[in-house]
Design an enzyme around this catalytic site. Structure first.
Site, mmCIF file in Angstrom:
data_model
loop_
_atom_site.group_PDB
_atom_site.id
_atom_site.type_symbol
_atom_site.label_atom_id
_atom_site.label_comp_id
_atom_site.label_asym_id
_atom_site.label_seq_id
_atom_site.Cartn_x
_atom_site.Cartn_y
_atom_site.Cartn_z
ATOM 1 N N ARG A 29 19.030 63.151 -33.245
ATOM 2 C CA ARG A 29 19.741 63.593 -31.996
ATOM 3 C C ARG A 29 19.338 64.807 -31.802
ATOM 4 O O ARG A 29 19.071 65.925 -32.674
ATOM 5 C CB ARG A 29 21.251 63.470 -32.376
ATOM 6 C CG ARG A 29 21.625 62.026 -32.400
ATOM 7 C CD ARG A 29 23.106 61.731 -32.502
ATOM 8 N NE ARG A 29 23.425 60.571 -32.770
ATOM 9 C CZ ARG A 29 23.368 59.222 -32.036
ATOM 10 N NH1 ARG A 29 23.032 59.386 -30.742
ATOM 11 N NH2 ARG A 29 23.446 58.130 -32.631
ATOM 12 N N ASP A 30 18.911 65.180 -30.607
ATOM 13 C CA ASP A 30 18.737 66.494 -29.870
ATOM 14 C C ASP A 30 19.837 67.627 -30.183
ATOM 15 O O ASP A 30 21.038 67.097 -30.128
ATOM 16 C CB ASP A 30 18.344 66.239 -28.554
ATOM 17 C CG ASP A 30 17.750 67.556 -27.972
ATOM 18 O OD1 ASP A 30 16.386 67.400 -27.808
ATOM 19 O OD2 ASP A 30 18.297 68.464 -27.942
ATOM 20 N N ASN A 87 7.203 66.033 -23.122
ATOM 21 C CA ASN A 87 6.517 67.192 -22.225
ATOM 22 C C ASN A 87 5.457 67.659 -23.017
ATOM 23 O O ASN A 87 5.121 67.753 -24.333
ATOM 24 C CB ASN A 87 7.587 68.233 -22.282
ATOM 25 C CG ASN A 87 8.945 67.774 -21.702
ATOM 26 O OD1 ASN A 87 8.945 67.153 -20.856
ATOM 27 N ND2 ASN A 87 9.996 68.137 -22.085
ATOM 28 N N VAL A 96 8.941 73.298 -28.417
ATOM 29 C CA VAL A 96 8.593 72.783 -29.948
ATOM 30 C C VAL A 96 7.248 72.157 -29.805
ATOM 31 O O VAL A 96 7.362 70.968 -29.268
ATOM 32 C CB VAL A 96 9.829 71.891 -30.652
ATOM 33 C CG1 VAL A 96 9.486 71.425 -31.959
ATOM 34 C CG2 VAL A 96 11.053 72.935 -30.405
ATOM 35 N N HIS A 100 7.271 65.085 -29.385
ATOM 36 C CA HIS A 100 8.341 64.591 -29.747
ATOM 37 C C HIS A 100 8.565 63.791 -28.373
ATOM 38 O O HIS A 100 8.583 64.095 -27.233
ATOM 39 C CB HIS A 100 9.598 65.344 -29.986
ATOM 40 C CG HIS A 100 9.763 66.695 -29.062
ATOM 41 N ND1 HIS A 100 8.762 67.813 -29.351
ATOM 42 C CD2 HIS A 100 10.412 67.061 -27.951
ATOM 43 C CE1 HIS A 100 8.818 68.795 -28.450
ATOM 44 N NE2 HIS A 100 10.083 68.074 -27.573
ATOM 45 N N HIS A 102 11.433 62.297 -25.851
ATOM 46 C CA HIS A 102 12.718 62.329 -25.548
ATOM 47 C C HIS A 102 13.381 61.068 -25.350
ATOM 48 O O HIS A 102 12.849 60.288 -24.251
ATOM 49 C CB HIS A 102 13.096 63.338 -24.475
ATOM 50 C CG HIS A 102 12.838 64.821 -24.930
ATOM 51 N ND1 HIS A 102 13.702 65.693 -25.187
ATOM 52 C CD2 HIS A 102 11.388 65.477 -24.749
ATOM 53 C CE1 HIS A 102 13.092 66.834 -25.182
ATOM 54 N NE2 HIS A 102 11.974 66.731 -24.993
HETATM 55 P P1 DGP Z 1 10.864 70.141 -25.455
HETATM 56 O O1 DGP Z 1 11.509 71.128 -24.539
HETATM 57 O O2 DGP Z 1 10.385 69.037 -24.902
HETATM 58 O O3 DGP Z 1 9.791 70.938 -26.454
HETATM 59 O O4 DGP Z 1 12.055 69.840 -26.287
HETATM 60 C C1 DGP Z 1 12.661 70.381 -27.659
HETATM 61 C C2 DGP Z 1 13.808 69.840 -28.010
HETATM 62 O O5 DGP Z 1 14.299 69.978 -29.381
HETATM 63 C C3 DGP Z 1 15.001 70.465 -27.164
HETATM 64 O O6 DGP Z 1 15.606 69.354 -26.266
HETATM 65 C C4 DGP Z 1 15.829 70.877 -28.150
HETATM 66 C C5 DGP Z 1 15.630 70.243 -29.559
HETATM 67 N N1 DGP Z 1 15.525 71.173 -30.590
HETATM 68 C C6 DGP Z 1 15.029 72.417 -31.002
HETATM 69 N N2 DGP Z 1 15.243 72.669 -32.097
HETATM 70 C C7 DGP Z 1 15.955 71.681 -32.643
HETATM 71 C C8 DGP Z 1 16.526 71.436 -34.101
HETATM 72 O O7 DGP Z 1 16.382 72.400 -34.889
HETATM 73 N N3 DGP Z 1 17.140 70.366 -34.301
HETATM 74 C C9 DGP Z 1 17.159 69.222 -33.339
HETATM 75 N N4 DGP Z 1 17.803 68.395 -33.634
HETATM 76 N N5 DGP Z 1 16.837 69.477 -32.081
HETATM 77 C C10 DGP Z 1 16.116 70.428 -31.817
#
Ligand code: DGP
Length: 114
Positions: A29-30, A87, A96, A100, A102
């Site tokens: 989960r995000d 993205n 990140v 990934h 979404h």
């Molecule tokens: P993007 O903007 O497409 O690179 O999405 C990165 C997503 O990663 C963002 O929605 C927040 C999520 N995220 C960042 N750090 C962490 C983490 O440590 N754990 C989790 N579960 N999600 C994270």
């Protein structure tokens, strides 16, 4: 990659709310959900961006979408619908740099995205 947050979730060094995993793919989960269901599906192998995907990764990328389909059913969003989006780089909002997918659902989505 030692300094990659998502590699650390794969290795267990950082906790993740894991909803699915197999030999090649992990989903959790995000941390900052943008919809009632917001899950990130990643390859366990580090790939920084879509631009870095190689021909030999084709099966792996396919497995990410198969996982998305399975998780959507688990989460009850398969029939109403969901978005699966990746993205790439700065202008798309990638923050990140470990690819990934979404998986977003549980509310109506607008198009085009912002
Ligand atoms: P993007 O903007 O497409 O690179 O999405 C990165 C997503 O990663 C963002 O929605 C927040 C999520 N995220 C960042 N750090 C962490 C983490 O440590 N754990 C989790 N579960 N999600 C994270």
């Amino acid at each position: 990659m030692t300094d990659c947050i998502f590699c650390k979730i794969v290795s267990g060094d950082i906790p993740g709310d894991i909803v699915y995993q197999d030999e090649d793919v992990l989903a959790f989960r995000d941390l900052n959900p943008q919809a009632p269901t917001h899950i990130l599906i990643i390859p366990k192998k580090h790939i920084s961006t879509i631009n870095d995907i190689q021909p030999e990764d084709a099966e792996l990328i396919g497995k990410m979408y198969l996982a998305a389909s399975q998780i959507a059913k688990q989460e009850g969003i398969a029939e109403p619908g969901y978005r699966a989006v990746m993205n790439c780089n700065r202008e798309a909002g990638q923050t990140v740099f470990h690819i990934h997918l979404h998986l977003l659902g549980g509310r109506p989505m607008s198009w085009p995205p912002g």
